[in-house]
Design a protein around this motif. Structure first.
Motif, PDB file in Angstrom:
ATOM      1  N   SER A  20       0.854  -1.178   0.000  1.00 59.85           N
ATOM      2  CA  SER A  20       0.000   0.000   0.000  1.00 59.85           C
ATOM      3  C   SER A  20       0.889   1.226   0.000  1.00 59.85           C
ATOM      4  N   ASN A  22       2.719   4.933  -1.369  1.00 60.76           N
ATOM      5  CA  ASN A  22       2.247   6.281  -1.572  1.00 60.76           C
ATOM      6  C   ASN A  22       1.617   6.466  -2.939  1.00 60.76           C
ATOM      7  N   ASP A  25      -2.084   6.805  -3.098  1.00 58.20           N
ATOM      8  CA  ASP A  25      -2.721   7.951  -2.463  1.00 58.20           C
ATOM      9  C   ASP A  25      -3.427   8.787  -3.524  1.00 58.20           C
ATOM     10  N   GLN A 180     -10.538   7.662   1.457  1.00 56.21           N
ATOM     11  CA  GLN A 180      -9.275   6.942   1.576  1.00 56.21           C
ATOM     12  C   GLN A 180      -8.986   6.680   3.045  1.00 56.21           C
ATOM     13  N   ARG A 182      -5.822   6.011   5.638  1.00 55.51           N
ATOM     14  CA  ARG A 182      -4.371   6.034   5.837  1.00 55.51           C
ATOM     15  C   ARG A 182      -4.076   5.482   7.224  1.00 55.51           C
ATOM     16  N   SER A 201       3.854   4.718   6.868  1.00 60.70           N
ATOM     17  CA  SER A 201       2.540   5.230   6.505  1.00 60.70           C
ATOM     18  C   SER A 201       2.044   4.503   5.268  1.00 60.70           C
ATOM     19  N   THR A 203      -1.471   3.760   2.608  1.00 63.28           N
ATOM     20  CA  THR A 203      -2.791   4.205   2.168  1.00 63.28           C
ATOM     21  C   THR A 203      -3.570   3.046   1.565  1.00 63.28           C
ATOM     22  N   SER A 236       0.683  13.370   8.038  1.00 66.57           N
ATOM     23  CA  SER A 236       0.026  12.337   8.840  1.00 66.57           C
ATOM     24  C   SER A 236       0.927  11.889   9.982  1.00 66.57           C
ATOM     25  N   GLU A 276     -10.019   9.698   5.597  1.00 71.09           N
ATOM     26  CA  GLU A 276      -9.654  10.925   4.901  1.00 71.09           C
ATOM     27  C   GLU A 276     -10.635  11.274   3.789  1.00 71.09           C
ATOM     28  N   SER A 293      -9.690  14.787   8.096  1.00 72.16           N
ATOM     29  CA  SER A 293      -9.714  13.396   8.534  1.00 72.16           C
ATOM     30  C   SER A 293     -10.251  13.302   9.951  1.00 72.16           C
TER      31      SER A 293
END
Length: 304
Positions: A20, A22, A25, A180, A182, A201, A203, A236, A276, A293
């Motif tokens: 998953s 970036n 995103d 979305q 995250r 991080s 997404t 984030s 988000e 968010s």
């Protein structure tokens, strides 16, 4: 408002996700090489009366510190707050905003207020020579509206994992409002003689209400933890850091860490799940993003 300090003793590394990454995103557009771009996020943690607000502004692709009388300001339905720099001339700004009516959302403005700007700002001598008046950043704005609240059902706080193959089973109330999901994690690990801290991080384009993450994805046993503090994940991590009052999140210019060089002992893993949705950047903003968010966080323990 809390005092935000830079924890310079611990190197912090932001790692993009693998399955998953970036690239999944859909809400964060890149900074434009020309004109004004902004990276803005307002987050409302579960059951909180204050939202977390963070922002950065870019000119021709370069992050801009606000100098002179320029300030970032955020407005809720009944109050406002000035976003303060988290490090001298870093270009990253953060605050907390009283939010009694989340349905109003949050407005962001770049304003000119020399007196307010100097209340919590420090300058190199060659920067504070004269006040040049409003810069060309003044007047740019954004607005965001919060999605439905997010509430974690699992894992339980303090749950202990003994092996990197163990799965952290996250579950929460799914919502059709979500654009979305995250998931941002901050790992604080002890090793003989010191401590390490880094972030990851991920997404997810759909809100299934559940996600399984292997402990080894967050605390690998081998490999380099590369410093990739980007516009995509940085805010984030900043907002996740507020929950555990450690504001380092990649501003420390850490060299890549070879995790194999450290005998990791107990790790506290703080996971924040963000629901988000996209906000609106104001007229004239050519790149970047505005996001609202809601979130919930939980801390678990890894004891290899």
């Amino acid at each position: 408002m809390k005092n935000y300090l830079i924890g310079a003793l611990l190197p912090v590394v932001i790692m993009s996700g693998c399955k998953s990454s970036n690239s999944n995103d859909s809400l964060r557009d890149p900074v434009s090489d020309t004109g004004i771009s902004a990276a803005i996020q307002a987050n409302l943690p579960l059951d909180a009366m204050q939202s977390q607000v963070a922002a950065s502004v870019y000119k021709d692709g370069v992050k801009q510190p606000l100098v002179g009388g320029d300030i970032f300001k955020a407005y809720s339905e009944s109050t406002s707050t000035i976003l303060r720099s988290i490090e001298n001339l870093s270009g990253d700004y953060v605050s907390e905003l009283n939010t009694l009516n989340p349905g109003f959302g949050v407005n962001f403005e770049v304003e000119f207020d020399p007196q307010a700007a100097r209340e919590d700002r420090w300058y190199p001598a060659d920067t504070l020579v004269v006040d040049p008046g409003p810069s060309d950043l003044i007047g740019y704005s954004a607005h965001v509206d919060f999605p439905a609240e997010l509430r974690l059902a699992s894992p339980q706080a303090g749950e202990v994992y003994l092996d990197r193959s163990d799965q952290i089973m996250l579950s929460w109330n799914a919502s059709a409002d979500t654009e979305q999901i995250r998931i941002t994690s901050i790992q604080q690990c002890d090793y003989p003689g010191g401590a390490l801290e880094w972030a990851r991080s991920f997404t997810y384009p759909t809100d299934t209400g559940t996600q399984s993450i292997p402990v080894g994805d967050l605390v690998p046993s081998t490999g380099l933890l590369n410093s990739v503090a980007t516009i995509v994940g940085q805010l984030s991590v900043i907002l996740s850091s507020l929950a555990i009052e450690t504001i380092t999140y990649g501003l420390v210019d850490a060299k890549p860490i070879n995790i194999s060089d450290y005998q990791v002992q107990t790790c506290t893993i703080t996971l924040t799940v963000f629901r988000e949705v996209a906000g609106q950047l104001g007229a004239g903003v050519t790149g970047g993003y505005a996001i609202a968010s809601t979130s919930d966080s939980v801390s678990v323990v890894f004891q290899p």
